[in-house]
Motif scaffolding. Structure first.
Motif: not given
Lengths: 95, 982
Positions: B422-451
């Protein structure tokens, strides 16, 4: 041998080497040999905009024959002693 | 899974393991489990399954192409879930219990219902491709690995026999049947035991795998193992696959799906995985069909049984698919919820515990069970690795990082089960943003490690590439090159050739307080050597290199000498009959060493030597001519002096002065060198010879300084011309060191006599200007040099002077001043003040000696004192009218039309004047002292006022200096600045 002798005292000092191709490189003098080949560390080129290819270069070996001028740190050169040394050398060659 | 420390409660784990190991062996339990779903936790999935009748078998097994939407995991059309969703609002907490019930019943079933066992055995012992297929994505490998790794387990899974059989490929039905029958009995007996064993085995296996990966990470961290990344790559899939299998076995999550909550990329990855699975299934179905055809042809009587089996398999497969699908949905949901949680309060491991404790016991228990069962928690790395695993390199760092990341996600998921949906629409959006941020962060770390990894690899590659050239040169090659290089540096007189570095090093060392008189020169026994320049930190390696070099150069020099000898002996063969094998064929190459061998063999060996010889002779001849001319001139002068008493000469030109100075320097250097080479006093003859030579040169220097030339010879005096250039001024201290006192007194007298001719005195008024012209700057430099060199060199002479000499010099100076009206203004500038101060202080010392009757042998007589007072009065009278003008700051202030306190640096330039006035005041009588105070009253008051009251913006230091200056003068009068009240 005189200049070689002078350069021997200047190792680990910062000097500017002006080359005959108008490149001016400043860096820490690591070593000099009797041909006045120069090895520099931590180099920086005077006009980096004009010589972007030198920006990635960290150290270099300069062939003595391509050097036009070397700017020495004044505080690390004993001018009077240098004068004496030149006098001695001229005296030695005259004899 | 040791990740959360749940491994003790093995019942659920065991079930999972059993399924993983046995493939379809769990079918019996499974079908019981499936059909016992009911009570409270029944999610209606059973309704969604197409089961029961065989009427759909044809459709199921016959037409593989038409799969329908059963395997559509993209989440767009999932009728079952859409149907199921409304039925399952409170699913998450109940999931665990339902699962546990399932497992309990399944266990019960395995014990209590042996009627099923034949069927079960058939599946259990099944070696058909079906049993293999679910694991075909690599899990078999781990078993293999285990078999090789731990011999303890190798004999146990005989009933399973998975390892070797897998490699054989498809079995024939006969084989299958045979094996099935054979295995049936034993299978049944040992089934439960095996299951337990396998679960343990699996656990161990997983732990080993983890350890292995950790080990690999370590290996990777240490350079040198270049292939480790590839190994890691090869190693990785089994783990992922095992995890994938793990998914299939876990409980069915509630179908709460938010496909849009995933980022497109993640979604894509999932889809890829699903496509992969689909392909696998299609393959499987194809094989099934083929097999069925075979079966129909051969064994009709077994067809029914097999079909039943197939159906079960299919059903199970379907169920598994559904579970998998749900699992993935759950995953997505997890992430979304996790992000939501992250957003809400952040994740910490302690938080979950807190939740446990905060809940009612029943709830907590349930939650724990859920936690245990939740796939993300059960196998956090495996479950969530799957999406990543599709298109990522398995770099250890990445894996580690992912694990961390995923562990957090799992935790979040766990928390989410507490929270409920049971999450509101706003929560969803925020969650999505956060998830995106997290994903970007993870990808950045991964890329860095790869580099980083890439960089490290490149470096290693480069080193490896360069190491091909290791040891291309042997030690003797290197020695040869060193010899060539060093031979260029070898000279006859290493000290002279390395003069600058040697002396500079000595000065540096003396300044640093290291007393080493040794030359930094490498000398060779047979003459010659190498100057080493400045003393540097000597490393062990460097020292070794030095010794090697020394030995090598020694060898070269000796070889050169030997060759010379050989050559001369060959020359002696001249005229001998027959062919003499000379070294003519070797003569052409340039000689390695051009050491002057004259001291070994007298014959001029090289053209170079002869050329040098000739030039030397030339130069000596020229010198001789010059000397002769000079001698003639001197003779004439001497003659002229004898006849007329004086030869008027033009003053030395600048150039002449410089030439003479150079010659003087040569002589001084010669003397200095000789003093360095002083022979020991024991060798009397040599020492005497040395002394005579030195004295001769010193005499020559004295002559060439032209100190004894009559004063009237020229104006300025030649000596003054000589000390006009800075070079000349700087020569005086060196000359002073080699002259004895008497010569220095003559020199001092000459300086005083020609004082007004000195450039620094003549041009002194130029300094009374604030303008910064070149002349002024030059003069400042000259004055500085005069103070530092000339005054410093005559200071010890005056300090030792007798009263008579002081009075004489003082008289000369005053004479000059009285004769020339402007002289006083010049003398009263810096150089003159310095000289006068020296005289006055010397006289004061002498007077003090008289008073105390100290040991000075020649005390001033009364007559001399009388004369002194006379001259002092004369001087005082001359100074008196312009007392204030003695101060450079006052003169500058007059020029600039401001107060002298505004002159920059006034206190420093005034200091010598204050000192002079102090010495003047010491000699003054009462009347003179009053005159002094009267004349200086204004300046003293001004200075004290500005110093004590801090007018202007002077610094503390300047004020202190100003006060000190005033005090120098006031103390001489017996006063102090503190007595002055403003």
């Amino acid at each position: 041998m005189l200049i070689f002798s002078v350069f021997k005292t200047l190792t680990d000092q910062t000097v500017s080497v002006e080359l005959k191709n108008d490149l001016s490189i400043t860096g820490t003098l690591k070593s000099v040999d009797q041909f006045l080949n120069i090895r520099l560390d931590n180099i920086k080129v005077l006009d980096e905009g004009r010589h972007p290819h030198m920006m990635a270069v960290k150290n270099c070996f300069i062939r003595g024959s391509v050097v036009r001028y070397v700017q020495l740190p004044a505080e690390h050169v004993d001018t009077q002693l240098l004068e004496d040394a030149t006098r001695r050398e001229t005296a030695a060659t005259k004899r | 899974m040791s990740f959360f420390g749940f491994e003790q409660n093995n019942d659920l784990e065991n079930e999972k393991r059993r399924f993983l190991e046995g493939g379809l062996s769990g079918a019996k339990q499974e079908d019981v489990a499936v059909y016992t779903w009911g009570e409270e936790s029944y999610d209606g999935l059973g309704d969604a399954l197409q089961e029961g009748g065989d009427e759909l078998n044809d459709e199921t097994f016959g037409a593989a192409e038409d799969i329908g939407k059963d395997f559509d995991f993209s989440g767009t059309a999932l009728p079952e879930h859409q149907r199921a969703a409304p039925h399952q609002p409170a699913q998450p907490p109940e999931r665990g219990s339902s699962q546990q019930q399932t497992s309990q019943t399944s266990q019960r079933a395995s014990h209590l219902e042996p009627s099923h066992s034949s069927q079960l055995d058939a599946i259990w012992g099944n070696k058909s491709p079906f049993s293999v297929l679910p694991r075909s994505n690599g899990s078999s490998r781990t078993v293999d690995q285990l078999a090789t790794q731990s011999p303890k387990y190798t004999h146990k899974p005989s009933s399973l026999n998975l390892g070797p059989d897998l490699h054989k490929g498809v079995h024939t039905l006969e084989e299958i049947e045979k094996e099935m029958l054979a295995a049936a009995a034993a299978q049944q007996r040992r089934q439960q035991q095996q299951v337990d064993e396998h679960s343990v085995q699996q656990e161990l296996q997983e732990m080993q795998l983890q350890e292995h990966m950790l080990h690999q990470q370590h290996q990777l961290a240490t350079p040198g193992l270049l292939q480790s990344p590839t190994r890691a790559h090869a190693q990785r899939p089994p783990a992922a696959a095992a995890a994938a299998v793990g998914i299939q076995n876990t409980a069915t999550p509630p179908p709460r799906m938010h496909p849009h909550s995933q980022s497109p990329r993640f979604h894509q990855q999932q889809q890829q995985h699903q496509i992969h699975l689909l392909q696998m299934q299609q393959q499987q179905q194809q094989q099934q069909r083929q097999l069925l055809e075979l079966q129909e042809q051969r064994e009709r009587q077994q067809r029914q049984q097999l079909l039943q089996l197939q159906e079960q398999l299919k059903l199970e497969e379907l169920e598994r698919q559904q579970q998998l699908r749900l699992q993935q949905q759950q995953l997505q949901e997890q992430q979304y919820i996790q992000n939501h949680l992250l957003h809400q309060r952040g994740i910490s491991p302690a938080l979950s515990d807190l939740h446990h404790r905060g809940m009612s016991p029943a709830m907590g228990e349930r939650a724990r069970r859920v936690g245990r069962q939740s796939p993300a928690i059960m196998s956090p790395q495996g479950t969530l690795d799957v999406p990543f695993a599709q298109n990522m390199q398995y770099l250890p760092q990445n894996i580690q990082m992912q694990q961390r990341l995923l562990a957090e996600m799992a935790q979040a998921e766990f928390l989410s089960t507490m929270q409920g949906p049971g999450h509101s629409e706003r929560d969803l959006r925020e969650a999505r943003e956060l998830q995106e941020m997290l994903r970007v962060e993870a990808m950045r770390k991964i890329m860095e490690a790869e580099r980083m990894e890439e960089k490290r690899k490149r470096k290693l590659d480069k080193i490896a590439h360069m190491s091909r050239y290791n040891d291309l040169m042997t030690q003797s090659d290197k020695d040869f090159i060193t010899r060539i290089q060093v031979s260029q540096l070898v000279t006859q007189d290493p000290y002279a050739d390395d003069f600058y570095a040697q002396v500079y090093g000595a000065i540096l060392r003396s300044r640093m307080g290291i007393a080493t008189s040794e030359d930094r020169v490498l000398r060779f026994g047979s003459g010659g050597g190498v100057g080493l320049g400045l003393a540097q930190k000597v490393h062990g390696r460097r020292q070794g290199a030095m010794q090697r070099m020394e030995a090598q150069v020694e060898r070269i020099v000796n070889n050169a000498r030997l060759r010379e000898k050989e050559k001369t002996s060959l020359n002696n063969l001249q005229g001998a009959l027959g062919r003499t094998s000379g070294r003519s064929y070797k003569a052409a190459p340039r000689q390695l060493l051009q050491v002057d061998t004259s001291n070994v063999s007298t014959s001029p060996t090289t053209s170079h030597a002869t050329a040098a010889h000739i030039s030397k002779a030339d130069s000596t001849k020229q010198e001789g001519e010059g000397a002769a001319r000079e001698a003639a001139k001197m003779g004439r002068e001497a003659l002229a002096t004898a006849t007329e008493g004086l030869v008027r000469k033009d003053p030395l030109t600048h150039r002449e002065a410089l030439v003479k100075l150079e010659h003087l320097y040569d002589l001084v250097l010669d003397v200095e060198q000789r003093r360095r080479d002083q022979p020991p006093l024991e060798e009397v003859e040599e020492f005497e010879h040395w002394t005579v030579e030195c004295n001769a040169i010193i005499d020559q220097i004295f002559d060439e300084l032209m100190v004894s030339v009559p004063l009237e010879t020229s104006h300025p005096h030649p000596f003054v011309s000589l000390i006009t250039p800075i070079k000349g001024k700087k020569l005086l201290p060196r000359v002073a060191r080699i002259f004895e006192l008497q010569r220095m007194q003559v020199l001092l007298t000459l300086i005083v006599a020609c004082f007004l001719q000195l450039d620094v005195v003549r041009q002194a008024p130029l300094l009374d200007s604030l303008e910064e012209t070149r002349e002024v700057k030059d003069l400042e430099v000259q004055t500085q040099a005069f103070q530092n060199s000339v005054v410093q060199s005559i200071l010890p002479v005056i300090a030792k002077a007798q009263m008579r000499l002081v009075i004489g010099l003082f008289g000369i100076l005053l004479d000059e001043c009285t004769v020339h009206s402007i002289a006083m203004t010049r003398v009263s500038r810096t150089p003159g003040i310095a000289l006068l101060t020296l005289f006055l202080s010397r006289v004061e010392v002498l007077r003090h000696n008289v008073a105390t009757g100290s040991e000075v042998e020649e005390l001033p007589t009364a007559e001399e004192m009388q004369r002194w007072h006379m001259m002092y009065n004369l001087l005082f009278d001359m100074i008196r009218p312009n007392l204030q003008l003695l101060f450079p700051s006052v003169r500058l202030a007059l020029q600039a039309n401001t107060s002298f306190v505004n002159i920059p640096n006034a206190d420093v330039i005034d200091q010598p004047v204050w000192q002079f006035l102090a010495t003047l005041a010491v000699h003054a009588n009462e009347e003179q002292q009053q005159a002094l105070v009267g004349g200086l009253r204004e300046i003293v008051l001004e200075n004290v006022a500005t110093a004590t009251k801090g007018w202007g913006n002077d610094s503390e230091e300047r004020r202190r200096l100003r006060l000190a200056n005033v005090n120098i003068f006031l103390h001489a009068l017996g006063l102090d600045s503190s007595q002055i009240t403003l």
